[in-house]
Design an enzyme around this catalytic site. Structure first.
Site, PDB file in Angstrom:
ATOM      1  N   PRO A 195       0.828  -1.210   0.000  1.00  9.47           N
ATOM      2  CA  PRO A 195       0.000   0.000   0.000  1.00  9.47           C
ATOM      3  C   PRO A 195       0.858   1.253   0.000  1.00  9.47           C
ATOM      4  O   PRO A 195       2.047   1.206   0.313  1.00  9.47           O
ATOM      5  CB  PRO A 195      -0.816  -0.130   1.298  1.00  9.47           C
ATOM      6  CG  PRO A 195      -0.681  -1.552   1.727  1.00  9.47           C
ATOM      7  CD  PRO A 195       0.633  -2.032   1.214  1.00  9.47           C
ATOM      8  N   PRO A 196       0.267   2.391  -0.345  1.00 10.38           N
ATOM      9  CA  PRO A 196       1.040   3.647  -0.311  1.00 10.38           C
ATOM     10  C   PRO A 196       1.518   3.969   1.099  1.00 10.38           C
ATOM     11  O   PRO A 196       0.814   3.746   2.081  1.00 10.38           O
ATOM     12  CB  PRO A 196       0.020   4.700  -0.796  1.00 10.38           C
ATOM     13  CG  PRO A 196      -1.027   3.927  -1.528  1.00 10.38           C
ATOM     14  CD  PRO A 196      -1.093   2.586  -0.875  1.00 10.38           C
ATOM     15  N   THR A 198       4.099   2.685   2.817  1.00  9.41           N
ATOM     16  CA  THR A 198       4.667   1.625   3.650  1.00  9.41           C
ATOM     17  C   THR A 198       6.183   1.583   3.617  1.00  9.41           C
ATOM     18  O   THR A 198       6.782   0.820   4.376  1.00  9.41           O
ATOM     19  CB  THR A 198       4.111   0.261   3.221  1.00  9.41           C
ATOM     20  OG1 THR A 198       4.292   0.095   1.808  1.00  9.41           O
ATOM     21  CG2 THR A 198       2.636   0.147   3.553  1.00  9.41           C
ATOM     22  N   GLY A 199       6.822   2.351   2.761  1.00 10.39           N
ATOM     23  CA  GLY A 199       8.279   2.430   2.771  1.00 10.39           C
ATOM     24  C   GLY A 199       8.967   1.763   1.601  1.00 10.39           C
ATOM     25  O   GLY A 199      10.132   1.389   1.712  1.00 10.39           O
ATOM     26  N   THR A 201       9.849   3.074  -1.436  1.00 11.42           N
ATOM     27  CA  THR A 201      10.922   3.928  -1.940  1.00 11.42           C
ATOM     28  C   THR A 201      12.041   4.067  -0.911  1.00 11.42           C
ATOM     29  O   THR A 201      13.225   4.122  -1.264  1.00 11.42           O
ATOM     30  CB  THR A 201      10.357   5.313  -2.308  1.00 11.42           C
ATOM     31  OG1 THR A 201       9.273   5.151  -3.228  1.00 11.42           O
ATOM     32  CG2 THR A 201      11.427   6.175  -2.946  1.00 11.42           C
ATOM     33  N   HIS A 416     -26.467  10.259  22.416  1.00  4.87           N
ATOM     34  CA  HIS A 416     -26.111   9.419  21.266  1.00  4.87           C
ATOM     35  C   HIS A 416     -24.767   8.728  21.502  1.00  4.87           C
ATOM     36  O   HIS A 416     -24.650   7.508  21.364  1.00  4.87           O
ATOM     37  CB  HIS A 416     -26.057  10.305  20.015  1.00  4.87           C
ATOM     38  CG  HIS A 416     -25.738   9.571  18.750  1.00  4.87           C
ATOM     39  ND1 HIS A 416     -26.651   9.362  17.757  1.00  4.87           N
ATOM     40  CD2 HIS A 416     -24.593   8.987  18.312  1.00  4.87           C
ATOM     41  CE1 HIS A 416     -26.090   8.688  16.759  1.00  4.87           C
ATOM     42  NE2 HIS A 416     -24.831   8.455  17.068  1.00  4.87           N
ATOM     43  N   GLU A 417     -23.749   9.515  21.863  1.00  7.23           N
ATOM     44  CA  GLU A 417     -22.416   8.937  22.043  1.00  7.23           C
ATOM     45  C   GLU A 417     -22.358   8.058  23.288  1.00  7.23           C
ATOM     46  O   GLU A 417     -21.643   7.049  23.305  1.00  7.23           O
ATOM     47  CB  GLU A 417     -21.369  10.049  22.138  1.00  7.23           C
ATOM     48  CG  GLU A 417     -21.330  10.996  20.949  1.00  7.23           C
ATOM     49  CD  GLU A 417     -21.140  10.282  19.623  1.00  7.23           C
ATOM     50  OE1 GLU A 417     -20.569   9.167  19.613  1.00  7.23           O
ATOM     51  OE2 GLU A 417     -21.589  10.818  18.598  1.00  7.23           O
ATOM     52  N   ASP A 494     -24.012   6.098  11.225  1.00  6.89           N
ATOM     53  CA  ASP A 494     -24.173   4.761  11.806  1.00  6.89           C
ATOM     54  C   ASP A 494     -24.808   3.809  10.804  1.00  6.89           C
ATOM     55  O   ASP A 494     -24.367   2.675  10.624  1.00  6.89           O
ATOM     56  CB  ASP A 494     -25.051   4.835  13.061  1.00  6.89           C
ATOM     57  CG  ASP A 494     -24.459   5.720  14.138  1.00  6.89           C
ATOM     58  OD1 ASP A 494     -23.249   5.978  14.060  1.00  6.89           O
ATOM     59  OD2 ASP A 494     -25.206   6.143  15.034  1.00  6.89           O
TER      60      ASP A 494
END
EC number: 3.4.24.-
Length: 641
Positions: A195-196, A198-199, A201, A416-417, A494
């Protein structure tokens, strides 16, 4: 070099125009002379007002006795020379032999200007590449040197398996006889997939820093230009440079720009990108061997690459560079925090535990945000509070304390929370609740964050059902408190999250007995169609899928509602606590639910709650936190990081 060539080009063009201007202007006196009629010139000669005259064909330039310069045109049959001599005027004549050269230069000037403009625009279209306009077929690969910032394997953390495979390539370059005596051959290519962020390069730069051999770097998009054959020419030139510097490493970043499957483009067999790919395939493994030239490429779209590029002999090794686990994240944080003064209360493992799914780039951004927050308030080092605030900002968005909310809106958000938090604490397989807040962040008026204790790689049906219940708890809380008629649009996020999870359970994961173990997602959504190998499904199956999705959501809603009814006092105490304190973290939530005041000087800085009420067992965990969304703080699926 490119800037020097541009400056030289414009300098030469300026000097050429200046020389032609001086040539056409003659001695320059014409531009400074006053033009007079021929009759006035003759009258001045007769009066003795002319001191000297220069005859240049039909043009006569003369100076008056007052020093003023004049110019006139004499008729072809005029006999003025003898009159000038008779009146004692000094007469000079200029040769007409240069007129032919002047005419030639005048005719040549448009072509010179046209050629100069063409060279300039060709150079601009090719980005000032090697050789200027005539070198657009040359490779744009640049040799990486230690001057640009040396990176070693010590600077790479969290991807140990990938690093080990690439360390072997570096060892081969240093000591090839160690492997060749057993018949081993140097790999021709290594493909870094992940994935972009991740290291990938960074790993390639570490190879350059460790190998001690020439290292060329180029982007996949640098091969393809508007001219047919340029890409293939650049591939040939790149490998010629590499062979001259062998042993060496060539790094191609984002190779999917040129390595996509052939036949999928609009140009068919004459497509420039496909010709470039064909040349790359031949150079990597053709009749001529490239001994000592190793190709390292990076991509996050392995699925679109041509199969011929992935076979052994081309890219012998495909190294997966995934998002780091909790140990890897701790090591990565340590690498990025080397130049950051940390306070004595900073616990990198706790930060790593609270950042599941983060890539190396995300963690670097987290450390940078924490440093900026510490600098903003004038601290000399970064504290755990700065990291917690930076994590909240990255995961949930910046606080919007300027937003004006009515007391009714705050109260609805709090209940709600509180509903999400109470159900999440009650169900044993939900992630530990990390924080609950009614401070608006991003697009949400409030949110509840749950973080796992360890990384998880799979989901079980019971865990998904309990997560659905926690997701629907916000709507259940609003209905229990305010009634069916006063429900708001707060649960929109939700419902979106619950629908996505329920559809995945039914259509992809085979968690519905009625639908069965069939992947219906692509056919149901119409992504592929019959032409691409997809299939259509009957109306009865679609109806069955929707029924199962609704059944899962409705059962989860009823489960959440029953929990809130059973623990109504704790739920209402927590809502009142949120209204008073706005944000509650860690054990504070549990203490408020029990009727005790929260401790403002919590030592763990908001660590996730790892203890449930005594009648509930300690929960297992899931890989990613939920992010608050919706107009009234509903939860929404977290995008992958």
């Amino acid at each position: 070099m490119g800037n020097a060539r541009n400056i030289a080009f414009w300098l030469i063009l300026f000097l050429l125009i200046l020389a032609l201007f001086n040539l056409f202007s003659g001695s320059g006196n014409t531009l400074q002379s006053q033009s007079v009629p021929y009759s006035e010139f003759v009258a001045s000669v007769d009066k003795g007002s002319v001191s000297e005259a220069t005859i240049d064909g039909e043009t006569i330039r003369y100076r008056g006795t007052d020093g003023t310069q004049y110019t006139t045109i004499a008729p072809k049959d005029a006999e003025i020379t003898q009159r000038l001599i008779d009146n004692g005027v000094a007469v000079k004549a200029e040769s007409q032999e240069q007129s032919g050269f002047q005419s030639f230069m005048i005719s040549l000037l448009p072509f010179l200007l046209l050629i100069g403009v063409w060279i300039y625009f060709m150079n601009r279209m090719q980005g000032g590449g090697k050789g200027g306009a005539m070198g657009f077929g040359k490779s744009k690969a640049k040799m990486l040197t230690e001057k640009s910032g040396r990176v070693t394997f010590d600077d790479v953390a969290g991807i140990d398996e990938a690093k080990e495979e690439l360390e072997e390539i570096v060892e081969f370059l240093r000591n090839p006889q160690k492997f060749r005596r057993l018949g081993g051959q140097i790999p021709k290519g290594a493909l870094l997939v992940g994935p972009p962020g991740t290291g990938k390069t960074l790993l390639a730069r570490a190879i350059a820093g460790e190998a001690g051999v020439p290292f060329f770097t180029i982007s996949g998009s640098d091969f393809v230009e508007m001219f047919v054959g340029v890409g293939a020419s650049r591939v040939r030139d790149m490998f010629e440079q590499a062979k001259k510097n062998a042993p060496c490493i060539v790094f191609i970043d984002e190779i999917d720009a040129v390595g996509r499957s052939r036949g999928a483009g609009y140009g068919g067999g004459n497509d420039e990108r496909e010709q470039t790919l064909n040349q790359l395939l031949v150079e990597m493994d053709g009749f001529e061997s490239n001994e000592g030239v190793i190709i390292v490429a990076a991509t996050n779209r392995k699925d679109v690459l041509d199969p011929a590029l992935l076979r052994p002999g081309r890219f012998d090794r495909q190294v997966t560079v995934p998002n780091p686990d909790i140990k890897g994240r701790e090591k990565i944080l340590g690498v990025h925090a080397r130049k950051t003064p940390l306070g004595p209360d900073v616990d990198l493992r706790l930060i790593a535990r609270g950042t599941p799914g983060f890539s190396g780039a995300d963690l670097a951004n987290l450390v940078n945000e924490a440093a900026l927050m510490a600098a903003r308030v004038g601290r000399r080092f970064v504290t755990m509070v700065d990291f917690e605030n930076a994590k909240d900002k990255v995961m949930m968005g910046a606080e919007r304390r300027s937003m004006v909310l009515t007391d009714d809106q705050k109260e609805k958000t709090a209940f709600h929370e509180a509903g999400h938090a109470v159900v999440g604490l009650t169900l044993p397989k939900c992630d530990p609740v990390y924080k609950a807040t009614i401070i608006p962040r991003g697009g949400a008026l409030g949110m509840v964050i749950s973080l796992p204790e360890i990384d998880r790689l799979n989901w079980h049906r019971s865990e998904c059902e309990q997560k659905l219940a926690m997701t629907m708890a916000g709507k259940a809380a609003e209905i229990l408190k305010y009634g069916e008629d006063n429900i708001s649009n707060g649960p929109a996020g939700d419902i979106q999250q619950a629908s996505g999870l329920a559809r995945a359970m039914v259509m992809r994961w085979g968690m519905s007995d009625k639908v069965g173990n069939v992947d219906y997602e692509q056919a149901h959504e119409g992504y592929m169609g019959n032409a691409a190998g997809g299939f259509s499904i009957s109306a009865h199956t679609k109806e069955l899928i929707e029924e199962e999705v609704r059944r899962l959501i409705d059962e989860s809603y009823q489960s959440a509602k029953s929990i809130l009814e059973e623990r109504r006092e704790e739920w209402e105490r927590l809502a009142e606590g949120l209204l008073e304190y706005e944000t509650l973290t860690g054990d504070e939530i549990r203490r408020v639910m029990a009727g005790d005041p929260p401790e403002s000087d919590d030592a763990d800085g908001g660590a996730p709650v790892t203890e449930k009420p005594s009648l509930i067992s300690v929960p297992k965990t899931k890989p990613k936190p939920s992010r608050g969304k919706g107009s009234d703080g509903g939860l929404e699926p977290e995008p992958s990081t």
